[in-house]
Design an enzyme around this catalytic site. Structure first.
Site, PDB file in Angstrom:
ATOM      1  N   LYS A 296       0.876  -1.174   0.000  1.00  0.00           N
ATOM      2  CA  LYS A 296       0.000   0.000   0.000  1.00  0.00           C
ATOM      3  C   LYS A 296       0.909   1.218   0.000  1.00  0.00           C
ATOM      4  O   LYS A 296       1.561   1.528   0.998  1.00  0.00           O
ATOM      5  CB  LYS A 296      -0.905   0.003   1.240  1.00  0.00           C
ATOM      6  CG  LYS A 296      -1.782   1.240   1.315  1.00  0.00           C
ATOM      7  CD  LYS A 296      -2.571   1.320   2.611  1.00  0.00           C
ATOM      8  CE  LYS A 296      -3.144   2.709   2.770  1.00  0.00           C
ATOM      9  NZ  LYS A 296      -3.816   2.895   4.060  1.00  0.00           N
TER      10      LYS A 296
ATOM     11  N   ALA B 164      -9.321   5.558   3.407  1.00  0.00           N
ATOM     12  CA  ALA B 164      -9.160   6.719   4.305  1.00  0.00           C
ATOM     13  C   ALA B 164     -10.400   7.606   4.386  1.00  0.00           C
ATOM     14  O   ALA B 164     -11.098   7.815   3.399  1.00  0.00           O
ATOM     15  CB  ALA B 164      -7.978   7.579   3.906  1.00  0.00           C
TER      16      ALA B 164
ATOM     17  N   ASN C 108      -9.597   2.080   9.164  1.00  0.00           N
ATOM     18  CA  ASN C 108      -8.896   1.720  10.395  1.00  0.00           C
ATOM     19  C   ASN C 108      -9.474   2.446  11.608  1.00  0.00           C
ATOM     20  O   ASN C 108     -10.093   1.857  12.482  1.00  0.00           O
ATOM     21  CB  ASN C 108      -7.394   2.042  10.225  1.00  0.00           C
ATOM     22  CG  ASN C 108      -6.525   1.518  11.366  1.00  0.00           C
ATOM     23  OD1 ASN C 108      -5.334   1.288  11.191  1.00  0.00           O
ATOM     24  ND2 ASN C 108      -7.056   1.307  12.558  1.00  0.00           N
TER      25      ASN C 108
END
Lengths: 65, 252
Positions: free
Chosen positions: B91, B179, B201
């Protein structure tokens, strides 16, 4: 000889990156290494000579996003 | 399909910021995620526990280059990650500014070109800019990961029109929203729009109950994907009765 290991000054008798890993009792198969900003593969650590002031990074798997 | 790998779950989960390694492990399981992101750092206190979780999770590992601000740093980090994690997947993050965490598209393309040529399978963290996307594909990337919003903000899809245009512009390229996702509804929205996966996350790790939130995100991503596949009703401006008029009684 004084080198810079993971951002901190360290005194070592190690001549190579492989020696340094052994000296510090690090798990050679679960770290990745760089010397002066260059990736050093596991198989090349024994040939990677340390000079005074060398910048060594020894990294481990960590949490990430 | 991500570099030839077919995933059942379309949720990719980050492993940082959880209250404990145990909660992280439970959250991965509850989310159903088959891909988890990891990083490389100077050894900390909990390194050993983390390595055990990685081994136990059974998930495919996607190492990141988080924190890198130049192509050179990102390439070196990727090389270290490939050896350590035993995967060509990376990534690729090249951050342009420490406050916004916005990708630096110029350094990103440069790093992507170098890594693809070196056999990496690159997942670039990018914006919804179409030309940057084209350059990344030309560099050898077979996946693009546009941001929903800046990392950690939880704003969801801040530019849905731009993202919709990107989806339409790259119909055959796997696109992952990476994100900025803060709520399961936002993840479902991304999937309804036809994105191939969602990577998040903070929204899980920082939830009051990360394990329950991981489960909620897993369900939302699945619901959004099923809705997309089922064919969503296009919005219309005028009302349209859903109950038939035919057979209506005359009572007045």
């Amino acid at each position: 000889m004084r080198i810079d290991l993971n951002g901190a000054p360290v005194d070592t008798a190690a001549a190579t990156l492989a020696d340094l890993i052994a000296e510090r009792d690090l798990p050679e198969h679960s770290v990745a290494t760089a010397l002066d900003g260059q990736f050093i593969p596991r198989t090349a650590r024994a040939q990677a000579r340390l000079a005074p002031g060398a910048r060594v990074e020894i990294l481990s798997p960590m949490q990430g996003g | 399909m991500f570099y030839g790998v077919d995933l059942t779950s379309r949720l990719m989960l980050g492993t940082a910021q959880y209250p404990s390694p145990h909660v992280l492990q439970q959250a991965i399981a509850a989310s159903g995620a088959e891909v988890i992101t990891v990083s490389l750092r100077r050894e900390g206190a909990d390194g050993a526990a983390f390595r055990e979780i990685l081994a136990a999770s059974g998930a495919r590992v996607l190492p990141n280059t988080a924190g890198c601000h130049s192509a050179v740093e990102a390439v070196t980090t990727a090389q270290m990650a490939r050896e350590l994690f035993g995967t060509n997947w990376i990534k690729l993050e090249v951050i342009g500014h420490a406050d916004t965490l916005q990708p630096d598209p110029f350094a990103l393309v440069e790093a992507a070109r170098s890594l693809c040529a070196d056999g990496f399978q690159v997942f670039p963290y990018t914006t919804e800019d179409l030309i940057v996307g084209e350059y990344l594909l030309e560099a050898g990337c077979e996946v693009l990961m546009p941001w929903g919003a800046p990392i950690g903000t939880g704003h969801g899809l801040r530019n849905p029109e731009g993202l919709r245009a990107m989806r339409a512009h790259f119909p055959d390229v796997p696109l992952v929203i990476d994100a900025g996702i803060g709520a399961p509804s936002q993840a479902a929205q991304a999937m309804e729009m036809g994105f191939d996966a969602v990577l998040l996350n903070t929204a899980v790790a920082r939830a009051g109950d990360p394990v329950a939130m991981a489960r909620a995100f897993g369900a939302a991503v699945q619901a959004g994907r099923e809705a997309h596949d089922a064919g969503l009703l296009p919005p219309r401006d005028m009302a349209h009765a859903s109950t038939p008029i035919l057979g209506l009684a005359e009572l007045a």
